[in-house]
Design an enzyme around this catalytic site. Structure first.
Site, PDB file in Angstrom:
ATOM      1  N   GLY A 208      45.072 -17.521   1.557  1.00 41.95           N
ATOM      2  CA  GLY A 208      46.381 -17.144   1.441  1.00 41.95           C
ATOM      3  C   GLY A 208      47.391 -18.494   1.847  1.00 41.95           C
ATOM      4  CG  ASN A 209      50.954 -18.504   0.770  1.00 39.63           C
ATOM      5  OD1 ASN A 209      51.752 -17.960   0.862  1.00 39.63           O
ATOM      6  ND2 ASN A 209      50.461 -18.573  -0.705  1.00 39.63           N
ATOM      7  NE  ARG A 210      51.153 -22.323   8.183  1.00 38.53           N
ATOM      8  CZ  ARG A 210      50.439 -21.862   9.236  1.00 38.53           C
ATOM      9  NH1 ARG A 210      50.984 -20.757   9.981  1.00 38.53           N
ATOM     10  NH2 ARG A 210      49.515 -22.522   9.851  1.00 38.53           N
TER      11      ARG A 210
END
Length: 406
Positions: A208-210
């Protein structure tokens, strides 16, 4: 510190005004509550006085030496009427001054925002719609109501927006003026993606990412307040839907791709604010990957995801505006704007919103600072501000490029 007059109409949704009052005072504003007499049948004056620290009155005859019916409006930075009932909208449109709130509305030189709440039939009645048009023509902001559960078993347009959304829009008007909520997207269909996609590794883990989705949420909230029909394709965002916005929840890049392409048909504007994964695992394990033993993976093979933004640009119909986002950091090959201009050339979007995400900036924070790159490469800096203010600046630029409707 801004001076806000919180007008409260006599509807069951008046209880939410106490929550809005709390949100405004916690942001440091001096709030004077001016309810109608009917509003006090739902929420007592003591509640408003305790939360605001200011006296509460409904009559022009109270505190006559202060000349409150004139002074309150004259000294306000914002008048926010929440909820604005059908009766209150009618009295305001007619220019009545038969209580302290309507008198305050006539003396206010500041922005005035009405937040309607009433039964669906009352909202849709031609008399109410005429009153709303009159108030907007005079320069007031009248937000569209939310759609949802009303009193009793009924549901439909007429629900009061949630206090957090109203507080955010109040901050926007204080920061940018009432023009930030101009009804210039009325009749337009807008599709926005927000959040960050997740690519499964196994039933438990993902890549995923932030991205928090906050900027996309702000874009949706402001677009709805400016009159647009908004669809929000939300990737893994745990937040209440903005009022008047239809949310399509997705998880992976492929799910987002399918949803955005389906919703983009017939849209006037498509905004790809989501952080979309460039890569995904080439296979997903059917059971949890464990440490130790022969089953422990020795490497992770990735394959490239489709470029959704490029696909949208290639498929866009005449007149549709496509807006992209670029989260960039500088490196040995160039600074943030160098990389952003290269992305603009590759993607072919009408507008690219550039974020410098070096050192953890932007993600999860309430404010933002962006650069807007037009299709010809012209750069416009939007200084650090709340994400609703940034959203309004983006919509200002988008609206300016939309074709004029006959």
């Amino acid at each position: 510190m801004s001076r806000i007059v919180l007008g409260v109409g006599g509807g069951v949704a008046a209880y939410k005004s106490a929550l809005l009052l709390r949100a405004l005072t916690e942001r440091g504003h001096d709030v004077r509550v001016v309810p109608t007499a009917s509003a006090l049948r739902f929420v007592g004056a003591a509640t408003f006085e305790a939360l605001s620290g200011n006296p509460v009155s409904t009559e022009v005859w109270d505190d006559v030496p202060e000349v409150a019916h004139v002074r309150i409006g004259q000294t306000a930075d914002l008048v926010l009427v929440n909820p604005a009932t059908a009766d209150l909208l009618a009295r305001a449109a007619a220019g009545r001054a038969d209580d302290l709130l309507t008198a305050t509305l006539l003396t206010a030189h500041c922005p005035v925002v009405f937040v309607p709440a009433m039964h669906t039939e009352m909202w849709l009645h031609p008399a109410t719609q005429d009153n709303v048009a009159t108030l907007r023509r005079r320069g007031s902001v009248v937000l569209p109501p939310a759609v949802g559960r009303l009193t009793g078993p009924d549901s439909g347009p007429g629900r009061l927006p949630e206090p957090a959304d109203v507080a955010a829009l109040a901050e926007l008007v204080l920061a940018a003026g009432p023009g930030a909520l101009a009804q210039d997207l009325t009749g337009r269909r807008v599709v926005i993606s927000a959040g960050g996609t997740r690519e499964a590794l196994d039933p438990v883990r993902f890549l995923g990412n932030r991205s928090s989705g906050r900027q996309g949420w702000a874009l949706a909230r402001v677009a709805a307040a400016r009159g647009a029909d908004v669809v929000l394709v939300a990737a893994n965002v745990d937040a209440p839907a903005p009022f008047g916005v239809r949310v399509v929840a997705v998880e992976s890049t492929e799910q987002l791709r399918t949803a955005v392409h389906a919703e983009a048909t017939g849209a006037d504007v498509v905004v790809m604010a989501a952080a979309v994964a460039d890569f995904r695992p080439d296979s997903v394990a059917g059971t949890k990957l464990k440490k130790g033993g022969a089953a422990e993976p020795s490497e992770l093979r990735l394959v490239r995801n489709p470029d959704v933004l490029v696909e949208l640009v290639a498929a866009r119909p005449a007149g549709q505006r496509v807006v992209g986002f670029a989260a960039e950091t500088g490196d040995a090959e160039g600074d943030v704007l160098t990389h952003a201009r290269a992305k603009l050339a590759r993607k072919g979007v009408d507008l690219l919103v550039v974020n410098d995400v070096s050192a953890g900036r932007v993600f999860g924070r309430p404010d933002n600072e962006v650069t807007l790159l037009d299709a010809d490469g012209t750069a416009t800096a939007v200084p650090a501000a709340g994400k609703d203010v940034v959203a309004a600046a983006i919509w200002d630029r988008v609206v300016g490029g939309l074709p004029v409707r006959a």
